[in-house]
Design a protein around this motif. Sequence first.
Motif, PDB file in Angstrom:
ATOM      1  N   ASP A   1      35.850  34.713  45.584  1.00 16.20           N
ATOM      2  CA  ASP A   1      36.136  36.835  44.680  1.00 16.20           C
ATOM      3  C   ASP A   1      35.913  37.023  46.507  1.00 16.20           C
ATOM      4  OD1 ASP A   1      35.764  35.784  42.108  1.00 16.20           O
ATOM      5  OD2 ASP A   1      33.589  36.624  41.659  1.00 16.20           O
TER       6      ASP A   1
ATOM      7  N   VAL B   1      39.090  37.240  48.007  1.00 15.29           N
ATOM      8  CA  VAL B   1      40.529  38.204  47.261  1.00 15.29           C
ATOM      9  C   VAL B   1      39.927  39.754  47.530  1.00 15.29           C
ATOM     10  CG1 VAL B   1      41.498  38.786  45.166  1.00 15.29           C
ATOM     11  CG2 VAL B   1      40.887  36.084  45.846  1.00 15.29           C
TER      12      VAL B   1
ATOM     13  N   THR C   1      41.455  40.319  51.247  1.00 11.51           N
ATOM     14  CA  THR C   1      42.553  40.361  51.024  1.00 11.51           C
ATOM     15  C   THR C   1      43.515  41.814  50.645  1.00 11.51           C
ATOM     16  OG1 THR C   1      42.603  37.772  51.199  1.00 11.51           O
ATOM     17  CG2 THR C   1      44.982  38.679  50.931  1.00 11.51           C
ATOM     18  N   GLU C   2      43.253  41.626  49.764  1.00 12.11           N
ATOM     19  CA  GLU C   2      43.712  43.036  49.263  1.00 12.11           C
ATOM     20  C   GLU C   2      43.299  43.937  49.797  1.00 12.11           C
ATOM     21  OE1 GLU C   2      45.494  43.206  46.081  1.00 12.11           O
ATOM     22  OE2 GLU C   2      45.225  41.143  45.614  1.00 12.11           O
TER      23      GLU C   2
ATOM     24  N   LEU D   1      46.996  34.424  49.435  1.00 15.88           N
ATOM     25  CA  LEU D   1      46.630  34.729  48.386  1.00 15.88           C
ATOM     26  C   LEU D   1      47.373  33.041  47.983  1.00 15.88           C
ATOM     27  CD1 LEU D   1      46.065  38.122  47.389  1.00 15.88           C
ATOM     28  CD2 LEU D   1      44.253  36.749  48.137  1.00 15.88           C
TER      29      LEU D   1
ATOM     30  N   TYR E   1      45.548  30.255  44.936  1.00 17.90           N
ATOM     31  CA  TYR E   1      46.007  30.073  44.240  1.00 17.90           C
ATOM     32  C   TYR E   1      46.370  29.071  43.713  1.00 17.90           C
ATOM     33  CZ  TYR E   1      44.305  35.301  42.683  1.00 17.90           C
ATOM     34  OH  TYR E   1      44.169  36.790  43.147  1.00 17.90           O
TER      35      TYR E   1
END
Length: 634
Positions: free
Chosen positions: A40, A43, A46-47, A63, A67
């Motif tokens: 979490d 991610v 990265t966002e 990502l 995924y």
Amino acid sequence: MKTRLTILLLAAACLTRPLSAMDPVRHTQISGLFAMGRMDEGVAQTEKEIKKDKKEAAWYWLLDDIYRQTGEDSLRLVVLNRALAVKGLRAYEETRMRKAHALFDLGRYREADELLASLKPTRAVRNARAKCALADSLRLHPLAIERTCMSDSINTEWDNLWPGVSADGSTFTSTVVVGKKGWVRSTDDIQEDLYVSHRKADGSWQQTRPLAKPVNTRENEGACSPSADGRYVFFVACNRPDSYGSCDVYYTIRQGNGWSDPIHPGAPLNTRAWESTPFLAASGKELYFSSNREGGVGGQDLWRCDVAMDPAGKLFFGEAVNLGDSINTIFDEISPFLHSDGSTLYFSSNGWPGMGGSDIFIARRSADGRWNRPENIGYPVNTHQNETGFVLAATGETAYLSANGTDGRKQMCIYEIALPEAVRPHPMTTSEGIVMDKQTHRALQARVEVFDTETGELLSTTFSDKTSGRFTAVFPQGRPAGFNISRPGYLPHSRRYSESQHEHEQLYALQPIGEGSAFTLENIYFEFNSSELQTATSGMELDKLVKLLKEHPLIAVEIGGHTDAVGNETYNESLSLKRAQSVADYLRGQGIAPERMTCRGYGASRPIADNTTDEGRARNRRIELTIQKFPSNK
């Protein structure tokens, strides 16, 4: 074995990608979060980087990689579509290529091909389009079968992996990832253990249960496979004190109703590299496994090594040999399964052309020992998901594999499949027996070898259980076969196999060596109506006799020839004597002194079966060995 190990490898792969305008230090930091299982947080970070520079494709690619590794292909498509909607996206065409791969992994082959067709026709694009065409063709021409998720007796509420089945179909093993129903954020939340179930009298399975200590521990154990006879269970364990690398091959031996302490075979089977998915051939002479050790074709390869058994059943392993590029690719090949027929190999690969993820492939071994080119076993055995751990019982009619749930289940499921003839191995069958001492009736541990009576090829090897005397041997259907039961200090017991024998448990009483003791050499063959030995088909039986006589150099024997009642008495006596002499000639050629052997021809005077039937006459045509002299100082 560890999910964390997989993430570490993924993170390392991400670091090798061109970073363009991306901050490499920041990229390393975020990759480290993923490597530690902090998904979490990784991610979210990265966002944040995407918000800073929406045109930097490499962040979307990170990502996409994550995924893909977690099996969340739908999220990959979402991320890549977001990227492609950005005006001025750097590496735009490469991102479209990634979207095509994501569509392929979702099983949307035609959409993937349409996208690929709009790209520059590089070699990579042409190869990807060929994969789409093959996958679409496999789905358009399905096998006439269904794969059915097995009942809750085998599948637990967690991920269920690596099925294993004994040759007689009575014992079922699996790996259960306790606590895992989907992607986990931390490997501390899961525990891989070995589970076992036994078939009940009505054909259903008992509730699967974890194997007791000392096999299962607080560390991870998985990828278990029972030997064809159910006497051994091979498995992989990680991070044990005696391990050479992260994950090593171990095995345990059945003892009555329990199991021995796990045995670590050491080198050369295990190395500092990764070893997994072991499988012992029914012959008992070869172990197949997967490893990323040096000297392979690439990635995880399939390897094999020779196996020797001592009289107590302990195993010794020779140097590992890579199966070569006729089987292995530069990508990953795992979970080898060599059927009891000794010539049909099934394995999982993401390198050979398939439907996406890892598919099941079949390769057949030709008479010269070479493997034919692997073929994709087809749809719906294979899908766009990952299929691994393909195994079968001896008959080859029913297969089992583990795969991502395609029926709404999020967790991995073990499926059962009724195989069509085209992808079956040569059918085999099993026979159960008990070995005991003829005089004391106590159970004996003895070697049981099955061989083809036409070629002399050794087909399977097992040992009877030292506590119960029980064994399960594997025999070919529709092929002539014989078997030999031997133990030091006892006369060997040889029989020709009859398929009626598998209908019930047979009792085999071994006779201690002593003066006057006798046994029949049932698997010795002569030319029709002749005394000429068929050495090719009789060699294994005769060599057992040579071994016995060399182990006891002071004993003397009578070789007695016997015939059926067809023909006149004089002719039968002459033929039986000549056949006995042919056996003596063979033994002399192997170094047995002639003064230790006496030959007699009894003709049809001592029948052991009814001479009015073909089966009875065949039993009466025999060579018997009687111990005439057995010194006490032997």
